[in-house]
Scaffold this motif. Structure first.
Motif, PDB file in Angstrom:
ATOM      1  N   HIS A 124       7.863  68.136  67.637  1.00 50.92           N
ATOM      2  CA  HIS A 124       8.007  69.246  66.603  1.00 50.92           C
ATOM      3  C   HIS A 124       9.156  68.898  65.546  1.00 50.92           C
ATOM      4  O   HIS A 124       9.013  68.992  64.861  1.00 50.92           O
ATOM      5  CB  HIS A 124       7.588  70.250  66.897  1.00 50.92           C
ATOM      6  CG  HIS A 124       6.498  71.556  67.254  1.00 50.92           C
ATOM      7  ND1 HIS A 124       6.319  70.985  68.204  1.00 50.92           N
ATOM      8  CD2 HIS A 124       5.911  71.669  66.714  1.00 50.92           C
ATOM      9  CE1 HIS A 124       4.685  71.369  68.418  1.00 50.92           C
ATOM     10  NE2 HIS A 124       4.559  72.110  67.604  1.00 50.92           N
ATOM     11  N   GLU A 125       9.496  67.728  65.501  1.00 47.33           N
ATOM     12  CA  GLU A 125      10.586  67.359  65.777  1.00 47.33           C
ATOM     13  C   GLU A 125      10.630  66.218  63.979  1.00 47.33           C
ATOM     14  O   GLU A 125      11.198  66.768  63.068  1.00 47.33           O
ATOM     15  CB  GLU A 125      11.524  66.270  65.662  1.00 47.33           C
ATOM     16  CG  GLU A 125      12.769  66.973  67.585  1.00 47.33           C
ATOM     17  CD  GLU A 125      11.590  66.543  68.033  1.00 47.33           C
ATOM     18  OE1 GLU A 125      10.775  66.110  68.313  1.00 47.33           O
ATOM     19  OE2 GLU A 125      12.799  66.999  69.459  1.00 47.33           O
ATOM     20  N   SER A 126       9.827  65.733  63.674  1.00 49.78           N
ATOM     21  CA  SER A 126       9.282  65.199  62.932  1.00 49.78           C
ATOM     22  C   SER A 126       8.288  66.123  62.022  1.00 49.78           C
ATOM     23  O   SER A 126       8.544  65.311  60.657  1.00 49.78           O
ATOM     24  CB  SER A 126       7.667  64.410  63.118  1.00 49.78           C
ATOM     25  OG  SER A 126       6.831  64.969  63.412  1.00 49.78           O
ATOM     26  N   TYR A 127       7.777  67.507  61.786  1.00 49.69           N
ATOM     27  CA  TYR A 127       7.909  68.716  60.723  1.00 49.69           C
ATOM     28  C   TYR A 127       8.895  68.551  60.020  1.00 49.69           C
ATOM     29  O   TYR A 127       8.555  69.321  59.101  1.00 49.69           O
ATOM     30  CB  TYR A 127       7.002  69.154  62.300  1.00 49.69           C
ATOM     31  CG  TYR A 127       5.622  69.438  61.817  1.00 49.69           C
ATOM     32  CD1 TYR A 127       4.578  68.779  61.307  1.00 49.69           C
ATOM     33  CD2 TYR A 127       5.427  68.598  63.685  1.00 49.69           C
ATOM     34  CE1 TYR A 127       3.493  67.185  61.830  1.00 49.69           C
ATOM     35  CE2 TYR A 127       4.264  68.364  64.295  1.00 49.69           C
ATOM     36  CZ  TYR A 127       3.347  67.994  63.315  1.00 49.69           C
ATOM     37  OH  TYR A 127       1.782  67.661  63.876  1.00 49.69           O
ATOM     38  N   VAL A 128      10.022  68.777  60.704  1.00 46.96           N
ATOM     39  CA  VAL A 128      11.460  69.132  59.886  1.00 46.96           C
ATOM     40  C   VAL A 128      11.975  68.125  58.796  1.00 46.96           C
ATOM     41  O   VAL A 128      12.222  67.464  59.868  1.00 46.96           O
ATOM     42  CB  VAL A 128      12.438  68.877  60.943  1.00 46.96           C
ATOM     43  CG1 VAL A 128      13.855  69.962  60.157  1.00 46.96           C
ATOM     44  CG2 VAL A 128      11.631  70.773  61.956  1.00 46.96           C
ATOM     45  N   PRO A 129      12.072  68.339  57.531  1.00 44.35           N
ATOM     46  CA  PRO A 129      12.378  66.910  56.477  1.00 44.35           C
ATOM     47  C   PRO A 129      14.072  67.259  57.091  1.00 44.35           C
ATOM     48  O   PRO A 129      14.882  68.545  57.288  1.00 44.35           O
ATOM     49  CB  PRO A 129      12.499  68.313  55.521  1.00 44.35           C
ATOM     50  CG  PRO A 129      11.344  69.526  55.415  1.00 44.35           C
ATOM     51  CD  PRO A 129      11.465  69.591  56.898  1.00 44.35           C
ATOM     52  N   LYS A 130      14.841  66.309  57.165  1.00 52.28           N
ATOM     53  CA  LYS A 130      15.921  65.789  57.093  1.00 52.28           C
ATOM     54  C   LYS A 130      17.081  66.787  56.564  1.00 52.28           C
ATOM     55  O   LYS A 130      17.793  67.075  56.888  1.00 52.28           O
ATOM     56  CB  LYS A 130      16.597  64.728  56.554  1.00 52.28           C
ATOM     57  CG  LYS A 130      16.221  62.882  57.535  1.00 52.28           C
ATOM     58  CD  LYS A 130      16.000  61.933  56.203  1.00 52.28           C
ATOM     59  CE  LYS A 130      15.012  60.271  57.932  1.00 52.28           C
ATOM     60  NZ  LYS A 130      15.934  60.050  58.139  1.00 52.28           N
ATOM     61  N   ASN A 131      17.035  67.023  55.615  1.00 54.71           N
ATOM     62  CA  ASN A 131      18.067  68.027  55.119  1.00 54.71           C
ATOM     63  C   ASN A 131      17.481  70.333  55.052  1.00 54.71           C
ATOM     64  O   ASN A 131      17.681  70.669  54.667  1.00 54.71           O
ATOM     65  CB  ASN A 131      18.162  68.501  52.849  1.00 54.71           C
ATOM     66  CG  ASN A 131      16.375  67.975  52.609  1.00 54.71           C
ATOM     67  OD1 ASN A 131      15.292  68.850  52.750  1.00 54.71           O
ATOM     68  ND2 ASN A 131      16.386  68.871  50.882  1.00 54.71           N
ATOM     69  N   GLY A 132      16.034  69.843  55.644  1.00 57.82           N
ATOM     70  CA  GLY A 132      15.782  71.161  56.693  1.00 57.82           C
ATOM     71  C   GLY A 132      14.872  72.439  55.609  1.00 57.82           C
ATOM     72  O   GLY A 132      14.163  72.781  56.285  1.00 57.82           O
ATOM     73  N   ILE A 133      14.459  71.526  54.514  1.00 59.38           N
ATOM     74  CA  ILE A 133      13.995  72.410  53.081  1.00 59.38           C
ATOM     75  C   ILE A 133      12.339  71.552  53.086  1.00 59.38           C
ATOM     76  O   ILE A 133      12.290  70.273  52.707  1.00 59.38           O
ATOM     77  CB  ILE A 133      14.459  71.961  51.826  1.00 59.38           C
ATOM     78  CG1 ILE A 133      16.526  73.280  51.947  1.00 59.38           C
ATOM     79  CG2 ILE A 133      14.190  73.346  50.499  1.00 59.38           C
ATOM     80  CD1 ILE A 133      17.264  72.699  51.009  1.00 59.38           C
ATOM     81  N   MET A 134      11.397  72.042  53.262  1.00 61.18           N
ATOM     82  CA  MET A 134       9.742  71.512  53.391  1.00 61.18           C
ATOM     83  C   MET A 134       9.844  72.186  51.752  1.00 61.18           C
ATOM     84  O   MET A 134       9.051  71.114  50.811  1.00 61.18           O
ATOM     85  CB  MET A 134       9.340  72.771  53.904  1.00 61.18           C
ATOM     86  CG  MET A 134       9.330  72.315  55.218  1.00 61.18           C
ATOM     87  SD  MET A 134       8.084  73.651  55.929  1.00 61.18           S
ATOM     88  CE  MET A 134       8.386  73.479  57.725  1.00 61.18           C
ATOM     89  N   LEU A 135      10.106  72.740  50.694  1.00 59.69           N
ATOM     90  CA  LEU A 135       9.635  73.038  49.149  1.00 59.69           C
ATOM     91  C   LEU A 135      11.258  74.260  48.472  1.00 59.69           C
ATOM     92  O   LEU A 135      11.589  74.886  49.360  1.00 59.69           O
ATOM     93  CB  LEU A 135       8.639  74.147  49.411  1.00 59.69           C
ATOM     94  CG  LEU A 135       8.250  74.134  48.222  1.00 59.69           C
ATOM     95  CD1 LEU A 135       7.604  73.167  47.581  1.00 59.69           C
ATOM     96  CD2 LEU A 135       6.734  75.292  48.220  1.00 59.69           C
ATOM     97  N   ASP A 136      11.221  73.230  47.208  1.00 61.77           N
ATOM     98  CA  ASP A 136      12.655  74.215  47.144  1.00 61.77           C
ATOM     99  C   ASP A 136      12.700  74.352  45.218  1.00 61.77           C
ATOM    100  O   ASP A 136      11.861  73.772  44.912  1.00 61.77           O
ATOM    101  CB  ASP A 136      13.766  72.977  46.945  1.00 61.77           C
ATOM    102  CG  ASP A 136      15.423  74.110  46.897  1.00 61.77           C
ATOM    103  OD1 ASP A 136      15.132  75.412  46.866  1.00 61.77           O
ATOM    104  OD2 ASP A 136      15.744  72.997  46.855  1.00 61.77           O
ATOM    105  N   ASN A 137      12.769  75.330  45.314  1.00 63.27           N
ATOM    106  CA  ASN A 137      12.271  75.808  43.458  1.00 63.27           C
ATOM    107  C   ASN A 137      11.254  76.355  43.070  1.00 63.27           C
ATOM    108  O   ASN A 137      10.403  75.461  41.600  1.00 63.27           O
ATOM    109  CB  ASN A 137      12.990  74.720  42.584  1.00 63.27           C
ATOM    110  CG  ASN A 137      15.067  75.174  42.949  1.00 63.27           C
ATOM    111  OD1 ASN A 137      15.347  76.369  42.998  1.00 63.27           O
ATOM    112  ND2 ASN A 137      15.461  74.305  43.338  1.00 63.27           N
TER     113      ASN A 137
END
Length: 122
Positions: A8-21
């Motif tokens: 499941h690591e591949s589903y986590v963006p490097k910065n941890g944020i999937m969608l911002d603002n």
């Protein structure tokens, strides 16, 4: 992330944020769930929700599901920095509300620890 289910690591963006603002306009009396559905659909993010007898429960977002990081893990949400004690389909939004979904490996630990992906919806 060490406790996250293998693969499941591949589903986590490097910065941890999937969608911002993410900003949008919703109809009056819209709920946090309405906002999540719209944001995910607009941005091509998968989500899984379960209708229960009493409410809607967010099982997973972007293939990160409850219990993928242990028995107490799952998605939580806050509105304007506070964690409501109601389900996503019950929490009505007001103009300017800021909604954040955060995945935690243990809801029994402070929300600032052990967090994984985040979705910030404005």
């Amino acid at each position: 992330m060490d406790d996250l289910k293998k693969g499941h690591e591949s589903y986590v963006p490097k910065n941890g944020i999937m969608l911002d603002n993410y900003k949008t306009t919703l109809k009056s009396k819209s709920t946090v769930y309405d906002l999540l559905k719209k944001a995910c659909n607009d941005k091509g993010i998968t989500y899984t929700a379960k209708d229960t007898m009493y409410s809607v429960y967010i099982v997973g977002i972007n293939n990160i599901d409850e219990k993928d990081c242990g028995k107490d893990s799952g998605w939580m949400y806050s509105v304007n920095g506070s964690y409501p004690n109601v389900s996503v389909d019950s929490k009505k939004l007001k103009d300017g509300d800021k909604v954040v979904f955060t995945y935690t490996c243990s809801y029994t630990v402070s929300y600032t620890h052990l967090t994984l992906p985040t979705i910030r919806l404005v």
